[in-house]
Design a protein around this motif. Structure first.
Motif, PDB file in Angstrom:
ATOM      1  N   PRO A 113       0.794  -1.231   0.000  1.00 31.40           N
ATOM      2  CA  PRO A 113       0.000   0.000   0.000  1.00 31.40           C
ATOM      3  C   PRO A 113       0.825   1.279   0.000  1.00 31.40           C
ATOM      4  CG  PRO A 113      -0.036  -1.021   2.165  1.00 31.40           C
ATOM      5  CD  PRO A 113       0.699  -1.966   1.262  1.00 31.40           C
ATOM      6  N   LEU A 114       2.141   1.166   0.160  1.00 34.86           N
ATOM      7  CA  LEU A 114       3.000   2.349   0.104  1.00 34.86           C
ATOM      8  C   LEU A 114       3.582   2.565  -1.287  1.00 34.86           C
ATOM      9  CD1 LEU A 114       4.954   1.917   3.458  1.00 34.86           C
ATOM     10  CD2 LEU A 114       2.890   3.262   3.019  1.00 34.86           C
ATOM     11  N   ASP A 115       3.380   1.616  -2.189  1.00 37.39           N
ATOM     12  CA  ASP A 115       3.917   1.692  -3.552  1.00 37.39           C
ATOM     13  C   ASP A 115       2.835   2.270  -4.466  1.00 37.39           C
ATOM     14  OD1 ASP A 115       5.020   1.412  -6.040  1.00 37.39           O
ATOM     15  OD2 ASP A 115       5.456  -0.724  -5.857  1.00 37.39           O
ATOM     16  N   ASN A 116       2.850   3.587  -4.609  1.00 36.72           N
ATOM     17  CA  ASN A 116       1.808   4.274  -5.365  1.00 36.72           C
ATOM     18  C   ASN A 116       2.240   4.669  -6.773  1.00 36.72           C
ATOM     19  OD1 ASN A 116      -0.159   4.122  -3.345  1.00 36.72           O
ATOM     20  ND2 ASN A 116       0.780   5.819  -2.261  1.00 36.72           N
ATOM     21  N   ARG A 117       3.193   3.916  -7.340  1.00 34.33           N
ATOM     22  CA  ARG A 117       3.550   4.151  -8.741  1.00 34.33           C
ATOM     23  C   ARG A 117       2.332   3.830  -9.604  1.00 34.33           C
ATOM     24  NH1 ARG A 117       7.376   0.013 -10.171  1.00 34.33           N
ATOM     25  NH2 ARG A 117       6.286  -1.107  -8.543  1.00 34.33           N
ATOM     26  N   ILE A 118       2.169   4.584 -10.693  1.00 34.35           N
ATOM     27  CA  ILE A 118       0.990   4.361 -11.531  1.00 34.35           C
ATOM     28  C   ILE A 118       0.946   2.941 -12.078  1.00 34.35           C
ATOM     29  CG2 ILE A 118       0.609   6.775 -12.118  1.00 34.35           C
ATOM     30  CD1 ILE A 118       1.981   6.259 -14.783  1.00 34.35           C
ATOM     31  N   GLN A 119       2.103   2.328 -12.344  1.00 35.46           N
ATOM     32  CA  GLN A 119       2.099   0.975 -12.883  1.00 35.46           C
ATOM     33  C   GLN A 119       1.718  -0.067 -11.825  1.00 35.46           C
ATOM     34  OE1 GLN A 119       4.714   3.110 -12.783  1.00 35.46           O
ATOM     35  NE2 GLN A 119       6.662   2.038 -12.843  1.00 35.46           N
ATOM     36  N   ASN A 120       1.592   0.342 -10.562  1.00 34.36           N
ATOM     37  CA  ASN A 120       1.182  -0.573  -9.506  1.00 34.36           C
ATOM     38  C   ASN A 120      -0.284  -0.383  -9.116  1.00 34.36           C
ATOM     39  OD1 ASN A 120       1.799  -2.656  -7.579  1.00 34.36           O
ATOM     40  ND2 ASN A 120       1.710  -1.085  -6.003  1.00 34.36           N
ATOM     41  N   LEU A 121      -0.959   0.553  -9.740  1.00 31.29           N
ATOM     42  CA  LEU A 121      -2.341   0.856  -9.366  1.00 31.29           C
ATOM     43  C   LEU A 121      -3.311   0.465 -10.469  1.00 31.29           C
ATOM     44  CD1 LEU A 121      -1.817   4.419  -7.839  1.00 31.29           C
ATOM     45  CD2 LEU A 121      -1.812   2.223  -6.650  1.00 31.29           C
ATOM     46  N   MET A 122      -4.462  -0.067 -10.055  1.00 29.57           N
ATOM     47  CA  MET A 122      -5.514  -0.405 -11.014  1.00 29.57           C
ATOM     48  C   MET A 122      -6.854  -0.009 -10.401  1.00 29.57           C
ATOM     49  SD  MET A 122      -6.404  -3.975 -12.956  1.00 29.57           S
ATOM     50  CE  MET A 122      -6.841  -4.940 -11.546  1.00 29.57           C
ATOM     51  N   VAL A 123      -7.640   0.717 -11.171  1.00 29.03           N
ATOM     52  CA  VAL A 123      -8.962   1.148 -10.719  1.00 29.03           C
ATOM     53  C   VAL A 123      -9.987   0.147 -11.241  1.00 29.03           C
ATOM     54  CG1 VAL A 123     -10.690   2.992 -10.842  1.00 29.03           C
ATOM     55  CG2 VAL A 123      -8.248   3.562 -10.723  1.00 29.03           C
ATOM     56  N   MET A 124     -10.877  -0.283 -10.338  1.00 28.55           N
ATOM     57  CA  MET A 124     -11.910  -1.246 -10.733  1.00 28.55           C
ATOM     58  C   MET A 124     -13.129  -1.076  -9.837  1.00 28.55           C
ATOM     59  SD  MET A 124     -10.335  -4.769  -9.079  1.00 28.55           S
ATOM     60  CE  MET A 124      -8.826  -4.671  -9.971  1.00 28.55           C
TER      61      MET A 124
END
Length: 174
Positions: A60-71
């Motif tokens: 939850p501390l890794d907020n790089r865009i490549q680690n995030l997915m919206v669903m």
């Protein structure tokens, strides 16, 4: 004044009291989860009420865009059930990155989608003006020239290499 950033419930939270998703009660009033802000930047719109921002690597501390997915929340629940069923979460966590990984402009601190230092030319120029150090003394410059590359000196003083060369000419340092 409140701290701009802090860790809350295992996530990075940012103080933005006017944000739609700002926490409304308790000791963290006015804070928004950073991954929500970054996801909205990625999407170019606000998150909908039913949307969840999932961290691929479960950090939850890794907020790089490549680690995030919206669903949608319903899909998020299905995803976690599937990962639990196949016992994949531990495998994914083994390869997770550590720490806090986001890109922000060094001048205005806006979130950036790319690994850049500034969001634009104006911010870069403002930063250089506001962070410019006075020129070093002759002795200081002579010592730096003997121990550092010109580009390192320029970076330290937020100037271009040609400025360092001008100082050297003024002080008659070769």
């Amino acid at each position: 004044m409140k701290n701009n950033k802090w860790e809350f419930n295992g996530y990075i939270a940012i103080y933005k009291p006017d944000h739609k998703r700002a926490i409304k009660s308790g000791g963290s009033v006015g804070y928004v989860y950073e991954h929500h802000i970054i996801a909205e930047l990625m999407l170019g719109r606000e998150l909908r009420e039913d949307e969840i921002v999932h961290h691929f690597n479960f950090n939850p501390l890794d907020n790089r865009i490549q680690n995030l997915m919206v669903m949608p929340q319903s899909q998020h629940m299905k995803l976690h059930r599937l990962l639990d069923y196949f016992k994949m979460e531990d495998l994914i966590k083994e390869h997770a990155t550590e720490g806090h990984h986001v890109y922000q402009c060094n001048n205005c601190f806006k979130y950036l989608l790319k690994d850049k230092d500034f969001c634009g030319r104006d911010c870069k120029a403002d930063y250089k003006i506001n962070n410019k150090k006075d020129k070093p003394s002759k002795a200081e410059l002579k010592n730096m020239v003997e121990n550092m590359q010109l580009v390192e000196i320029a970076n330290q003083y937020n100037v271009q290499r040609k400025n360092v060369k001008q100082w050297m000419d003024e002080y008659r340092i070769s």
